[in-house]
Design an enzyme around this catalytic site. Sequence first.
Site, PDB file in Angstrom:
ATOM      1  N   ASN A  21       0.866  -1.189   0.000  1.00 16.23           N
ATOM      2  CA  ASN A  21       0.000   0.000   0.000  1.00 16.23           C
ATOM      3  C   ASN A  21       0.897   1.232   0.000  1.00 16.23           C
ATOM      4  O   ASN A  21       1.657   1.446   0.953  1.00 16.23           O
ATOM      5  CB  ASN A  21      -0.898  -0.025   1.248  1.00 16.23           C
ATOM      6  N   ASP A  23      -0.039   4.447  -0.071  1.00 17.46           N
ATOM      7  CA  ASP A  23      -0.719   5.687   0.351  1.00 17.46           C
ATOM      8  C   ASP A  23       0.241   6.702   0.952  1.00 17.46           C
ATOM      9  O   ASP A  23       0.145   7.900   0.682  1.00 17.46           O
ATOM     10  CB  ASP A  23      -1.760   5.392   1.443  1.00 17.46           C
ATOM     11  N   HIS A  24       1.160   6.233   1.791  1.00 15.76           N
ATOM     12  CA  HIS A  24       1.917   7.210   2.587  1.00 15.76           C
ATOM     13  C   HIS A  24       3.135   7.779   1.887  1.00 15.76           C
ATOM     14  O   HIS A  24       3.768   8.703   2.401  1.00 15.76           O
ATOM     15  CB  HIS A  24       2.185   6.638   3.980  1.00 15.76           C
ATOM     16  N   ARG A  32       3.522  18.993   1.481  1.00 16.85           N
ATOM     17  CA  ARG A  32       3.984  20.279   0.947  1.00 16.85           C
ATOM     18  C   ARG A  32       3.207  20.708  -0.293  1.00 16.85           C
ATOM     19  O   ARG A  32       3.497  21.761  -0.868  1.00 16.85           O
ATOM     20  CB  ARG A  32       5.479  20.179   0.568  1.00 16.85           C
ATOM     21  N   HIS A  57      -5.456   3.645  -1.700  1.00 15.59           N
ATOM     22  CA  HIS A  57      -6.738   3.978  -1.076  1.00 15.59           C
ATOM     23  C   HIS A  57      -7.134   5.384  -1.498  1.00 15.59           C
ATOM     24  O   HIS A  57      -6.541   6.358  -1.036  1.00 15.59           O
ATOM     25  CB  HIS A  57      -6.569   3.885   0.438  1.00 15.59           C
ATOM     26  N   ARG A  59      -9.232   8.001  -0.812  1.00 13.31           N
ATOM     27  CA  ARG A  59     -10.166   8.422   0.228  1.00 13.31           C
ATOM     28  C   ARG A  59     -11.056   9.550  -0.248  1.00 13.31           C
ATOM     29  O   ARG A  59     -10.654  10.361  -1.097  1.00 13.31           O
ATOM     30  CB  ARG A  59      -9.381   8.888   1.467  1.00 13.31           C
ATOM     31  N   ARG A  63      -6.831  12.840   1.280  1.00  8.47           N
ATOM     32  CA  ARG A  63      -5.728  13.284   2.140  1.00  8.47           C
ATOM     33  C   ARG A  63      -4.358  12.825   1.625  1.00  8.47           C
ATOM     34  O   ARG A  63      -3.356  13.383   1.964  1.00  8.47           O
ATOM     35  CB  ARG A  63      -5.938  12.788   3.568  1.00  8.47           C
ATOM     36  N   HIS A  64      -4.337  11.741   0.822  1.00  4.23           N
ATOM     37  CA  HIS A  64      -3.047  11.300   0.271  1.00  4.23           C
ATOM     38  C   HIS A  64      -3.175  10.961  -1.226  1.00  4.23           C
ATOM     39  O   HIS A  64      -2.846  11.786  -2.054  1.00  4.23           O
ATOM     40  CB  HIS A  64      -2.418  10.142   1.080  1.00  4.23           C
ATOM     41  N   GLU A  84      -8.653   0.626  -3.008  1.00  3.54           N
ATOM     42  CA  GLU A  84      -9.519   0.691  -1.823  1.00  3.54           C
ATOM     43  C   GLU A  84     -10.390   1.929  -1.925  1.00  3.54           C
ATOM     44  O   GLU A  84      -9.885   3.035  -2.163  1.00  3.54           O
ATOM     45  CB  GLU A  84      -8.672   0.752  -0.555  1.00  3.54           C
ATOM     46  N   THR A 114      -6.808   6.781  10.616  1.00  4.92           N
ATOM     47  CA  THR A 114      -6.656   5.702   9.634  1.00  4.92           C
ATOM     48  C   THR A 114      -7.905   4.830   9.764  1.00  4.92           C
ATOM     49  O   THR A 114      -8.771   5.119  10.580  1.00  4.92           O
ATOM     50  CB  THR A 114      -5.370   4.889   9.865  1.00  4.92           C
ATOM     51  N   THR A 115      -7.988   3.796   8.949  1.00  9.73           N
ATOM     52  CA  THR A 115      -9.189   2.963   9.000  1.00  9.73           C
ATOM     53  C   THR A 115      -9.360   2.367  10.388  1.00  9.73           C
ATOM     54  O   THR A 115      -8.412   1.788  10.928  1.00  9.73           O
ATOM     55  CB  THR A 115      -9.081   1.847   7.952  1.00  9.73           C
ATOM     56  N   GLU A 165     -10.780  -9.222   3.134  1.00 12.11           N
ATOM     57  CA  GLU A 165      -9.509  -8.839   3.744  1.00 12.11           C
ATOM     58  C   GLU A 165      -9.771  -8.649   5.230  1.00 12.11           C
ATOM     59  O   GLU A 165     -10.557  -7.773   5.609  1.00 12.11           O
ATOM     60  CB  GLU A 165      -8.923  -7.574   3.124  1.00 12.11           C
ATOM     61  N   HIS A 210      -3.527  -4.301   7.714  1.00 12.71           N
ATOM     62  CA  HIS A 210      -3.642  -3.130   8.598  1.00 12.71           C
ATOM     63  C   HIS A 210      -2.745  -3.281   9.822  1.00 12.71           C
ATOM     64  O   HIS A 210      -2.907  -4.189  10.635  1.00 12.71           O
ATOM     65  CB  HIS A 210      -5.063  -2.810   9.050  1.00 12.71           C
ATOM     66  N   GLY A 211      -1.776  -2.395   9.886  1.00  6.71           N
ATOM     67  CA  GLY A 211      -0.884  -2.349  11.045  1.00  6.71           C
ATOM     68  C   GLY A 211       0.195  -3.422  11.058  1.00  6.71           C
ATOM     69  O   GLY A 211       0.895  -3.606  12.047  1.00  6.71           O
ATOM     70  N   GLY A 232       1.338  -1.380   4.268  1.00  6.67           N
ATOM     71  CA  GLY A 232       1.699  -0.056   3.769  1.00  6.67           C
ATOM     72  C   GLY A 232       2.508   0.770   4.747  1.00  6.67           C
ATOM     73  O   GLY A 232       3.724   0.932   4.595  1.00  6.67           O
ATOM     74  N   HIS A 233       1.830   1.264   5.789  1.00  8.26           N
ATOM     75  CA  HIS A 233       2.463   2.258   6.665  1.00  8.26           C
ATOM     76  C   HIS A 233       3.829   1.816   7.170  1.00  8.26           C
ATOM     77  O   HIS A 233       4.825   2.549   7.036  1.00  8.26           O
ATOM     78  CB  HIS A 233       1.525   2.552   7.850  1.00  8.26           C
TER      79      HIS A 233
HETATM   80  C1  LIG Z   1      -8.077  -0.396   4.929  1.00  7.99           C
HETATM   81  C2  LIG Z   1      -6.747  -0.185   5.543  1.00  7.99           C
HETATM   82  O1  LIG Z   1      -6.468  -0.604   6.626  1.00  7.99           O
HETATM   83  C3  LIG Z   1      -5.728   0.555   4.799  1.00  7.99           C
HETATM   84  O2  LIG Z   1      -5.554  -0.041   3.593  1.00  7.99           O
HETATM   85  C4  LIG Z   1      -6.150   1.989   4.602  1.00  7.99           C
HETATM   86  O3  LIG Z   1      -5.529   2.514   3.464  1.00  7.99           O
HETATM   87  C5  LIG Z   1      -5.762   2.769   5.829  1.00  7.99           C
HETATM   88  O4  LIG Z   1      -6.004   4.113   5.552  1.00  7.99           O
HETATM   89  P1  LIG Z   1      -4.737   5.081   5.416  1.00  7.99           P
HETATM   90  O5  LIG Z   1      -3.865   4.512   4.338  1.00  7.99           O
HETATM   91  O6  LIG Z   1      -5.353   6.406   5.060  1.00  7.99           O
HETATM   92  O7  LIG Z   1      -4.045   5.042   6.742  1.00  7.99           O
HETATM   93  N1  LIG Z   2      -5.699  -2.851   3.822  1.00  8.21           N
HETATM   94  C1  LIG Z   2      -4.488  -2.691   4.605  1.00  8.21           C
HETATM   95  C2  LIG Z   2      -3.465  -1.914   3.818  1.00  8.21           C
HETATM   96  O1  LIG Z   2      -3.601  -1.760   2.619  1.00  8.21           O
HETATM   97  C3  LIG Z   2      -2.288  -1.361   4.495  1.00  8.21           C
HETATM   98  O2  LIG Z   2      -2.578  -0.999   5.829  1.00  8.21           O
HETATM   99  P1  LIG Z   2      -1.331  -0.397   6.660  1.00  8.21           P
HETATM  100  O3  LIG Z   2      -0.200  -1.401   6.540  1.00  8.21           O
HETATM  101  O4  LIG Z   2      -0.983   0.917   6.018  1.00  8.21           O
HETATM  102  O5  LIG Z   2      -1.848  -0.255   8.064  1.00  8.21           O
END
Ligand SMILES: CC(=O)[C@@H](O)[C@H](O)COP(=O)(O)O
Ligand SMILES: NCC(=O)COP(=O)(O)O
Length: 259
Positions: A21, A23-24, A32, A57, A59, A63-64, A84, A114-115, A165, A210-211, A232-233
């Site tokens: 993922n 997103d970040h 910026r 994702h 959203r 936001r990202h 997503e 976050t979700t 998921e 997630h996480g 992702g994160h």
């Molecule tokens: C659904 C999930 O847990 C993540 O894939 C989602 O993208 C979290 O949202 P953020 O990426 O905005 O933290």
């Molecule tokens: N659906 C979970 C995802 O795509 C990534 O979640 P995270 O690792 O950013 O918490």
Amino acid sequence: MTTSSLSAAHGTLQKPLLGVNIDHVATLRQARGVNYPSPLAAALLCEKAGADGITIHLREDRRHIQDADVYEIAEQLTTRMNLEIAATEEMLKIASEVKPYWVCLVPEKRAELTTEGGLDVAGQLAWLTDYIGKLQTAGIKVSLFIDPDDKQVAAAIECGADAIELHTGAYAEAGLAGDVDAQQNELARIKAAVATAQRLNNQLLVNAGHGLTRDNVHAIAQIEGVYELNIGHALIADAVFTGLEQAVVMMKQAMHQGG
Ligand SMILES: CC(=O)[C@@H](O)[C@H](O)COP(=O)(O)O
Ligand SMILES: NCC(=O)COP(=O)(O)O
């Protein structure tokens, strides 16, 4: 491609697969309001490093990830996009235009960091069945982001989802809090939800995410029947120090050999 042929097509790949993922990467760019770092460049680098798919994702509050990211990444991915989205008319239109391989329906609250929880499928069966049908008619496979809860697993199967998921957030948070008992309980919930899915419909693909981090991912990756992990994160956080390609390699090692 049916779900069974999809999993057969991936039969030779090391399970579970890794969906990154990104997103970040976009969070850093939005900080910026400039045009770097590029989520497209990140996606292609992750694929080069061995990611089996890319999750983004879009959203409602943008936001990202931005709309333009979705369209340009979809054009250049060589693996699979997992888009997503919240189940809204706006997102249905965008998904129908982009036609990603997967859409994963996730709950969204504007104020959330976050979700927070999984999608309440059981509480909106008829409406979601119709929404899922529209995506599948557009040629898109549909996954539902749900808590590891038998009622939600059964509801996801009833409304015709191609995959679920399982939300691993409670498992991850218990680990971060050092609560070993709570983390083991959450791991047991996830294992039970996988078993329920396999019992009710062994064609349903079961993903998780997630996480997840290099420290907590191996126990989830070892669960028989888990098809793909979306991470992702923590992976992007690792990349700040190791670079993105190495972060992907290290996460796959942690998944399959332990952290
Ligand atoms: C659904 C999930 O847990 C993540 O894939 C989602 O993208 C979290 O949202 P953020 O990426 O905005 O933290
Ligand atoms: N659906 C979970 C995802 O795509 C990534 O979640 P995270 O690792 O950013 O918490």
